[in-house]
Design an enzyme around this catalytic site. Structure first.
Site, PDB file in Angstrom:
ATOM      1  N   GLY A  91       0.786  -1.242   0.000  1.00  0.00           N
ATOM      2  CA  GLY A  91       0.000   0.000   0.000  1.00  0.00           C
ATOM      3  C   GLY A  91       0.809   1.279   0.000  1.00  0.00           C
ATOM      4  N   ASP A  98       0.350   3.327   4.338  1.00  0.00           N
ATOM      5  CA  ASP A  98      -0.622   4.063   3.539  1.00  0.00           C
ATOM      6  C   ASP A  98      -1.743   4.651   4.389  1.00  0.00           C
ATOM      7  OD1 ASP A  98      -1.662   1.558   4.146  1.00  0.00           O
ATOM      8  OD2 ASP A  98      -2.181   1.019   2.090  1.00  0.00           O
ATOM      9  N   ASP A 120      -6.221   2.586   9.992  1.00  0.00           N
ATOM     10  CA  ASP A 120      -7.655   2.290  10.067  1.00  0.00           C
ATOM     11  C   ASP A 120      -7.963   1.721  11.458  1.00  0.00           C
ATOM     12  OD1 ASP A 120     -10.271   1.609   9.596  1.00  0.00           O
ATOM     13  OD2 ASP A 120      -9.856   0.025   8.166  1.00  0.00           O
TER      14      ASP A 120
HETATM   15  P1  IMP Z   1      -5.485  -1.356   9.956  1.00  0.00           P
HETATM   16  O1  IMP Z   1      -4.597  -2.503  10.331  1.00  0.00           O
HETATM   17  O2  IMP Z   1      -6.935  -1.703  10.085  1.00  0.00           O
HETATM   18  O3  IMP Z   1      -5.156  -0.040  10.622  1.00  0.00           O
HETATM   19  O4  IMP Z   1      -5.359  -1.132   8.429  1.00  0.00           O
HETATM   20  C1  IMP Z   1      -4.204  -0.922   7.858  1.00  0.00           C
HETATM   21  C2  IMP Z   1      -4.100  -1.593   6.501  1.00  0.00           C
HETATM   22  O5  IMP Z   1      -5.367  -1.997   5.965  1.00  0.00           O
HETATM   23  C3  IMP Z   1      -3.552  -0.575   5.575  1.00  0.00           C
HETATM   24  O6  IMP Z   1      -2.157  -0.677   5.537  1.00  0.00           O
HETATM   25  C4  IMP Z   1      -4.222  -0.932   4.261  1.00  0.00           C
HETATM   26  O7  IMP Z   1      -3.407  -1.844   3.572  1.00  0.00           O
HETATM   27  C5  IMP Z   1      -5.512  -1.608   4.623  1.00  0.00           C
HETATM   28  N1  IMP Z   1      -6.663  -0.674   4.517  1.00  0.00           N
HETATM   29  C6  IMP Z   1      -7.350  -0.116   5.528  1.00  0.00           C
HETATM   30  N2  IMP Z   1      -8.324   0.704   5.061  1.00  0.00           N
HETATM   31  C7  IMP Z   1      -8.221   0.658   3.710  1.00  0.00           C
HETATM   32  C8  IMP Z   1      -8.938   1.330   2.651  1.00  0.00           C
HETATM   33  O8  IMP Z   1      -9.863   2.134   2.839  1.00  0.00           O
HETATM   34  N3  IMP Z   1      -8.530   1.024   1.382  1.00  0.00           N
HETATM   35  C9  IMP Z   1      -7.519   0.156   1.109  1.00  0.00           C
HETATM   36  N4  IMP Z   1      -6.814  -0.459   2.076  1.00  0.00           N
HETATM   37  C10 IMP Z   1      -7.168  -0.219   3.363  1.00  0.00           C
HETATM   38 MG    MG Z   2      -1.198  -1.813   3.915  1.00  0.00          MG
END
Ligand code: IMP
Ligand code: MG
Length: 181
Positions: A51, A106, A109
């Site tokens: 990403g 990137d 979330d």
């Molecule tokens: P987290 O672990 O939920 O914080 O998400 C982090 C990873 O999930 C990021 O590095 C992205 O690769 C993926 N991700 C989270 N939200 C999105 C989105 O809206 N679009 C695409 N990839 C996402």
């Molecule tokens: Mg990612």
């Protein structure tokens, strides 16, 4: 929107959220701030693939050339949902002992990815660990985790482009687009 095999991707999906020009301007500002923070100090950039690929390249070209760069391919997503598990963290041994590390991703979330990566680097003996993300989703984090530098705050929508994907597609779009209605 679903991606069909062989579908022609000429028509960009969803709606425009952040233009390539705005990204360029913001990345320049972030690089300026990061360069000031690390002035005169060696540091290692750990970029989370795939990403952050475009973000990393645009950012590091404006950072001191002495910065070391590592790319780790980690993943927690299947389709538009976090699986709650992080795959792909490498064994670090002693090579991060006493180092300064900047993790580049990137998007922040749920916080799962960044929190696990930061903990992994700290556990390996890094003395200063910072994080820079291009996007920060305005959602309640499942895991308490913050980034030291954030490009843009967005809503809770699912976004693609500038490295972000939906099951591998749309990474090469120059700007960020929202797929949420
Ligand atoms: P987290 O672990 O939920 O914080 O998400 C982090 C990873 O999930 C990021 O590095 C992205 O690769 C993926 N991700 C989270 N939200 C999105 C989105 O809206 N679009 C695409 N990839 C996402
Ligand atoms: Mg990612």
């Amino acid at each position: 929107m679903t991606v069909r095999q062989g579908q022609d991707c000429m028509e960009p999906p969803g709606k425009a959220l952040i233009s390539a020009a705005r990204i360029r301007t913001r990345v320049k500002q972030l690089a300026g701030e990061i360069a000031v923070y690390y002035r005169g100090q060696s540091f290692t950039i750990v970029a989370l693939m795939n990403g952050s690929v475009f973000f990393l390249v645009d950012l590091v070209r404006r950072l001191p050339a002495t910065a070391r760069i590592e790319c780790w391919t980690v993943s927690s997503y299947a389709g538009r949902k976090s699986t709650g598990k992080l795959k792909g963290l490498p064994q670090l041994g002693v090579r991060f002992k006493g180092t300064r590390v900047l993790v580049v991703d990137d998007i922040l979330d749920t916080g799962l990815t960044l929190s696990k990566v930061l903990a992994h680097v700290r556990q390996a003996g890094a003395v200063d660990v910072k994080a820079c993300v291009l996007l920060r989703k305005g959602v309640a984090r499942e895991v308490s985790c913050e980034a030291d530098w954030v490009g843009f705050e967005i809503g809770s929508e699912f976004v693609v482009g500038y490295g972000l994907d939906l099951d591998g597609a749309y990474r090469a779009l120059p700007g960020i687009r929202s797929l949420t209605d």
